[in-house]
Design a protein around this motif. Structure first.
Motif, mmCIF file in Angstrom:
data_model
loop_
_atom_site.group_PDB
_atom_site.id
_atom_site.type_symbol
_atom_site.label_atom_id
_atom_site.label_comp_id
_atom_site.label_asym_id
_atom_site.label_seq_id
_atom_site.Cartn_x
_atom_site.Cartn_y
_atom_site.Cartn_z
ATOM 1 N N LEU A 1 0.747 -1.394 0.131
ATOM 2 C CA LEU A 1 -0.047 0.073 -0.079
ATOM 3 C C LEU A 1 0.792 1.248 0.043
ATOM 4 N N ARG B 1 -5.392 2.725 3.392
ATOM 5 C CA ARG B 1 -4.120 2.290 2.688
ATOM 6 C C ARG B 1 -2.951 3.145 2.563
ATOM 7 N N ASP C 1 -6.890 -1.119 -5.422
ATOM 8 C CA ASP C 1 -6.259 -2.087 -4.703
ATOM 9 C C ASP C 1 -5.400 -2.923 -5.565
ATOM 10 N N ARG D 1 -2.228 -0.825 -6.688
ATOM 11 C CA ARG D 1 -1.219 -0.804 -5.585
ATOM 12 C C ARG D 1 -0.509 -2.151 -5.624
ATOM 13 N N ARG E 1 -6.814 8.064 -3.403
ATOM 14 C CA ARG E 1 -6.658 7.934 -2.060
ATOM 15 C C ARG E 1 -6.480 9.638 -1.799
#
Length: 639
Positions: A20, A208, A403, A406, A421
């Motif tokens: 992350l 995250r 996700d 990442r 984010r």
């Protein structure tokens, strides 16, 4: 909102840290010069925010033995030019830390050894609290603050840092030793600390952000037979051995947060030629939501030139509406590889989430990265922007695709620019302010594109460049005036009163001009009704110029509804993509000098600027007529 993970153990959490992280590299620089603002000219600045455990210095522990000093030393030994600034304060809780957070995000000259009166925003802030928050004082039965308040305080700090482009790294406090003095109700303090540790893990997972679980590591060491009391001075505060343990756990996480060095960054710093391709879908391409003339690719070019004015930078936009990673692989050779770029930014996902399965999306991203790298290009992956949830694009599903980005970034060791984010932090902080970054439920307007470009530039150069003052294109009526100067006929769609005045005004400069004006009625219409008329009127007409003049009396129920309808009036007035016809907006103050309905005047200005369109506005103190203001405005562009 970012969705939390659900299971935690030390091995999983260390893995989470590697997945992350917001990765981007730094060039080695003189650690004494933190005031430089060009790429490659200053080291990474890491701030350690916390209580007395972070402060570290006490009887038996020198400044050089604190974890902050040890981390700085370790990073320097690993070739990372870094300055770690310790701002820990004994006895502090999260509620007290919040009160000084603004001071942290703009470190003073005195704190950072900068030139007089200079300030710098840190790149990374580690946050470690809980020992004081959870403690029960003598004569009390509850912790100093509640777990919920602690969680909220941590989240507020994380959001505040993320929305400013600063990476927070959350850390749990180390475990008290079993021989530590009991708290005010006769318990080992770990009993009250553990729920706070869980809350810290939850906040890190939800947003995250990198996470370092000192509590879990010390618990594991204790379970393996280590006497934790021998890692502390008093059962709570680490001694030199304890600080080394903290630093050893932090160093790889921070090393990865700093990330791999980019050759592109080196070339920018050296003033060489740099070619960047931005590869993506409609958010990347040039379409109506940013005025159909420019997009974040153009803004990124501006930001990179601000950071490296000595470099020769070429930007290429390879965004196409509706495309997924499947389409991307089909056209990557033609649209990306053929340009032989130094660096490729990759942002796909908003269309993939509607029709490309998650694992196929993962495979496609890896293939895109590897094809670029095989051709000699570096890659920066980017998460898509956040959206207003719709049936096709629910936020919960978009988070899953983010996700994957990442995870691929971590697996392939390429930087990731976490646009989602950062923009989600903006929305968490102020929902309406975030809404003003959006042209429609899924597409950011130019104000949003400037945020995307700022985020990408920071990932590439590690310099945060503001693009707020970048103006709209220089000549908003270029197409119209060019046609008139060439003796071609033009067609104009104009709202009152400009449907009567625009042709005479243009004939002041082009007396023989052939001009057809179509009136766009607005009388007695609500803003939503004007929006509906825009949808069916403009694009089928294909005019040379659209002149929008929404009257102040066009009703709307709320600022949110006003912003949405006004944005769509501009959206429908533009061609779907580039090239577009000219579109200009007249502020209601131009035609209505006496009305008291001025509460949304500034909002109109913000909306027009956010769409990258030009505004005809009434100069301060002017009593001129609308016709006079129009003529004066045109005069600056007519030849």
């Amino acid at each position: 909102m970012l969705k939390p993970f659900t299971k935690y153990n030390l091995r999983q959490l260390v893995g989470m840290c590697s997945v992350l992280l917001f990765t981007a590299g730094w060039m080695v620089a003189d650690a004494d010069d933190l005031s430089a603002d060009q790429v490659g000219e200053r080291p990474v600045t890491i701030v350690t925010l916390g209580d007395s455990i972070t402060k570290g210095v006490r009887s038996g522990v020198t400044t050089e033995q604190t974890f902050a000093a040890l981390v700085e030393k370790g990073l320097l030994e690993n070739g990372v030019a870094a300055r770690v600034v310790n701002v820990g304060i004994g006895g502090e809780r999260t509620d007290q830390a919040l009160k000084r957070l603004d001071q942290i995000v703009e470190l003073s000259a005195e704190t950072n050894s900068l030139a007089a009166n200079s300030k710098i925003q840190p790149d990374i802030v580690t946050i470690m609290y809980g020992t004081n928050d959870s403690y029960v004082d003598k004569g009390k039965t509850t912790s100093r603050i509640t777990v919920d308040a602690y969680r909220d305080n941590l989240q507020t700090m994380v959001v505040e840092l993320l929305r400013r482009g600063i990476l927070p790294v959350l850390m749990t406090e180390p475990r008290w030793s079993e021989k530590a003095s009991v708290n005010g109700v006769g318990e080992n303090p770990n009993v009250r600390l553990e729920p706070f540790v869980v809350a810290c893990r939850e906040v890190a997972a939800k947003w995250r952000v990198p996470f370092i679980d000192h509590f879990a590591a010390w618990t594991e060491a204790g379970d393996a037979g280590t006497n934790l009391h021998q890692w502390t001075t008093d059962g709570c505060h680490p001694n030199p051995t304890g600080h080394q343990e903290l630093a050893d756990l932090m160093l790889p996480v921070l090393q990865q947060a700093v990330g791999p060095e980019l050759k592109t960054r080196q070339k920018l710093a050296a003033g060489k030629n740099v070619r960047v391709v931005c590869f993506g879908d409609s958010v990347t391409g040039v379409y109506y939501h940013t005025g159909s003339r420019r997009a974040y690719t153009d803004m990124l070019g501006i930001a990179l030139r601000q950071a490296a004015p000595q470099a020769n930078i070429e930007m290429i936009n390879a965004g196409i509406s509706g495309h997924t990673t499947e389409n991307a692989l089909a056209r990557i050779d033609r649209d990306v590889i053929a340009h032989q770029p130094d660096l490729v930014t990759v942002m796909f996902g908003l269309n993939d989430m509607t029709r490309v399965p998650l694992e196929k999306y993962r495979e496609n991203l890896k293939a895109i990265v590897r094809k670029c790298q095989a051709a000699g290009s570096e890659v920066v992956l980017a998460t898509p922007n956040n959206v207003i949830t719709t049936a096709d694009r629910p936020t919960e599903k978009l988070i899953q695709y983010c996700d994957v980005i990442r995870q691929v970034s971590s697996e392939l060791n390429v930087p990731v620019c976490d646009v989602y984010r950062e923009l989600d932090a903006v929305r968490e902080d102020a929902a309406f302010e975030w809404r003003l970054l959006m042209s429609d439920p899924i597409h950011p307007n130019m104000a949003g594109h400037k945020r995307i470009a700022t985020c990408l530039a920071q990932s590439i150069t590690r310099q945060r460049q503001s693009l707020d003052d970048v103006p709209a294109p220089a000549n908003p009526v270029d197409r119209t005036l060019k046609s008139l100067s060439e003796g071609k006929p033009v067609r104009i769609l104009a709202m009152p009163p400009f449907d009567k005045s625009i042709a005479p005004a243009l004939r002041t400069f082009y007396p023989d001009a052939e001009i057809t004006v179509d009136a766009w009625p607005t009388e007695k219409l609500t803003l939503a009704e004007i929006e509906a008329s825009a949808k069916g009127r403009v694009r089928s007409l294909k005019p040379d110029l659209v002149l929008i003049s929404v009257p102040r009396i066009a009703a709307s129920d709320s600022d949110e509804a006003f912003a949405e309808s006004y944005a769509w009036i501009m959206n429908w007035s533009l061609n779907f993509g580039s090239p577009t016809w000219d579109v200009v907006v007249a502020h209601p103050a131009v035609t209505d000098l006496t009305s008291e309905l001025t509460q949304r005047d500034d909002l109109v200005r913000r909306l027009v600027n956010a769409q990258d369109l030009s505004l005809i506005d009434r100069p301060a103190g002017s009593t001129a007529t609308a016709e006079e203001i129009l003529l004066q405005w045109l005069q600056q562009f007519a030849k």
